[in-house]
Write a protein that holds these residues in place. Structure first.
Motif, PDB file in Angstrom:
ATOM      1  N   SER A  28       0.889  -1.294   0.044  1.00  0.00           N
ATOM      2  CA  SER A  28       0.141  -0.068  -0.109  1.00  0.00           C
ATOM      3  C   SER A  28       0.965   1.045  -0.054  1.00  0.00           C
ATOM      4  O   SER A  28       0.056   2.320  -0.462  1.00  0.00           O
ATOM      5  CB  SER A  28      -0.797  -0.143   1.254  1.00  0.00           C
ATOM      6  N   ASN A  31       0.881   3.711  -3.457  1.00  0.00           N
ATOM      7  CA  ASN A  31      -0.484   4.020  -3.937  1.00  0.00           C
ATOM      8  C   ASN A  31      -0.486   5.664  -3.983  1.00  0.00           C
ATOM      9  O   ASN A  31      -0.803   6.340  -4.545  1.00  0.00           O
ATOM     10  CB  ASN A  31      -1.400   3.511  -3.371  1.00  0.00           C
ATOM     11  N   PHE A 286      -8.148   1.677  -4.394  1.00  0.00           N
ATOM     12  CA  PHE A 286      -7.320   2.104  -3.749  1.00  0.00           C
ATOM     13  C   PHE A 286      -6.685   3.088  -4.847  1.00  0.00           C
ATOM     14  O   PHE A 286      -6.280   4.244  -4.471  1.00  0.00           O
ATOM     15  CB  PHE A 286      -6.287   1.023  -3.412  1.00  0.00           C
ATOM     16  N   PHE A 308      -6.935   8.069   4.170  1.00  0.00           N
ATOM     17  CA  PHE A 308      -6.999   6.363   4.059  1.00  0.00           C
ATOM     18  C   PHE A 308      -7.278   5.662   5.516  1.00  0.00           C
ATOM     19  O   PHE A 308      -7.515   4.490   5.505  1.00  0.00           O
ATOM     20  CB  PHE A 308      -5.946   5.989   3.226  1.00  0.00           C
TER      21      PHE A 308
END
Length: 480
Positions: A28, A31, A286, A308
């Motif tokens: 992640s 991103n 995402f 997020f």
């Protein structure tokens, strides 16, 4: 590396904790930095998706091979190899001077992760075979898994805004070095646990190459129409390579990556189909939400990472709730409820507008989608291994992890291409918003299909009686 008699359980646990946090973080952390990566290295809108594809395809395509290599050649050796490759690839990615270099580094990271993730989990299983120590060890593993995913976007945003996008790659280097130092001191050298044939390297390469070419065919439709000879030839070659993979798995004299008869189990087939679609939808979500916050609403990377957090915390809350509800509801029921909630959240994301805000357009869908996603994580693992022979449980759970990674890449290829084509050549906040909204709505549609699969393919079953043994077993994660 220490001999098995000198292994230190505490250092083994510390090593595995660092490894799991690093792998989860890397899924992640990139991103939020995507817009800055595109600007810094000159990626096109479609080409930028390969920063995600390269890692997901290599990780998912080679994960089963990594697990079998760990069993055959020694978990400690494969762990050290994976850590070294992952660290060097992260360094190379941070130093990349062009799109091709970064994509190659991300692919190398995926190869390293496919080696070290199953080796680390197998080491943990062998080091803590039973009792409270085992429960505590896997509690630490689960916490690191959740923490890496939850804080990846936050760390990525802070590093991108206050240092450079290159630090979303560099951040892995000290963690890999720390894990290497811990592994050399505290991880047992061990002996190979498998004495069968050699792992099916050819099958792994064919599967990865076929999926990569399939994704390449999808994303190139921004330049070549679906009906063009280039697109049709690319997709046909991809299908031929995947057919060759199936043939090799049936006929190889080596140990196949997966026994194709596993898919005769409705639970295995249904759970993997569900997982592939969920992976496709969530990876795309995402990607689109990150770009929406930064390119449409004008939010900085650091604040985007903070935004997020509600989603990440909702995933953790959903996972905890799944454990509590698991005493009363069958896994299929939880999967259906979780899928419906996740789809509802993505449908809410599909209502984003150019004049929107975090509180009105993002916060509510984040909580609903995150909670639903967390609710179906553990039950789908249970379903994917139901009715499978004990000797194939590791393969079945590894297959589940592969299907999620491959689904992520395929979903982003298809949905990303659809969003880009809907946006058109004139990119304004309004046209970008329309493209992202379409991609998120299509993701909600994928979740609806996933729920239909769960209802029609997965067999309804009552929750099994709870015993001390099953409670101890259910605390354990699936082997990668």
């Amino acid at each position: 590396m220490t001999h098995s008699s000198d292994a230190r359980p505490g250092l083994t646990l510390a090593t595995v904790a660092v490894v799991q946090f690093m792998v989860s973080l890397d899924l992640s952390v990139v991103n939020v930095g995507l817009p800055q990566i595109a600007a810094g290295l000159g990626f096109s809108a479609v080409g930028l998706t390969w920063v995600i594809h390269a890692y997901a395809l290599a990780f998912g395509g080679l994960l089963l091979l990594g697990g079998k290599a760990a069993d055959r050649y020694g978990r400690g050796r494969v762990l050290l190899f994976g850590l070294g490759l992952f660290g060097l690839a992260s360094l190379a990615g941070g130093l990349a001077q062009g799109p091709g270099q970064l994509v190659a580094a991300r692919a190398a990271q995926g190869v390293g992760a496919a080696a070290l993730a199953p080796a680390a989990l197998a080491l943990l299983t062998a080091t803590f075979p039973s009792g409270r120590a085992r429960v505590r060890a896997f509690g630490v593993w689960s916490a690191m898994n959740a923490a890496g995913g939850a804080f990846g976007v936050l760390v990525g945003g802070l590093l991108t805004e206050y240092a450079s996008w290159r630090w979303v790659m560099f951040v892995n280097v000290p963690m890999a070095a720390c894990a290497l130092a811990l592994a050399r001191r505290g991880v047992a050298a061990g002996r190979p646990t498998a004495r069968g044939g050699r792992p099916d390297v050819l099958g792994a390469l064919l599967a990865t190459a076929g999926m990569t070419l399939l994704v390449f065919g999808f994303v190139r439709t921004d330049r070549y129409a679906w009906s063009s000879p280039v697109t049709l030839t690319t997709l046909a070659v991809a299908v031929a390579i995947l057919a060759a993979f199936l043939h090799v798995e049936r006929t190889t004299a080596r140990e196949p990556l997966i026994r194709l008869g596993l898919f005769a189990h409705r639970s295995v087939a249904g759970a993997n189909a569900f997982n592939l679609l969920v992976g496709a939808a969530m990876a795309s979500a995402f990607y689109f939400v990150s770009l929406y916050l930064q390119r449409v609403l004008g939010t900085g990377p650091a604040l985007t990472g903070v935004m997020f957090l509600p989603f990440s915390l909702a995933v953790i809350a959903g996972s905890v709730l799944a454990v509590k509800l698991g005493y009363r509801l069958a896994p299929r029921t939880l999967v259906v409820i979780g899928g419906l909630l996740t789809g509802t959240g993505l449908a809410g994301f599909g209502l984003i507008s150019p004049n929107g805000s975090f509180t009105t357009d993002v916060l509510g869908p984040s909580i609903v989608a995150g909670g639903g996603f967390g609710l179906c994580l553990a039950p789908v693992v249970s379903l994917a291994t139901a009715g499978v022979a004990p000797r194939e449980t590791g393969t079945a759970s590894g297959l589940l992890n592969s299907s999620r990674q491959i689904g992520a890449s395929l979903g982003l290829a298809v949905l990303g291409t659809a969003a880009h084509q809907h946006t058109g050549r004139v990119t304004t906040p309004g046209t970008l918003n329309d493209g992202y909204a379409l991609g998120l709505t299509l993701g909600a549609a994928l979740l609806l299909v996933a729920v239909l699969i769960a209802l029609t393919v997965l067999r309804p079953a009552a929750s099994p009686p709870r015993t001390a043994q099953t409670e101890d077993r259910d605390l354990l994660p699936a082997r990668d």
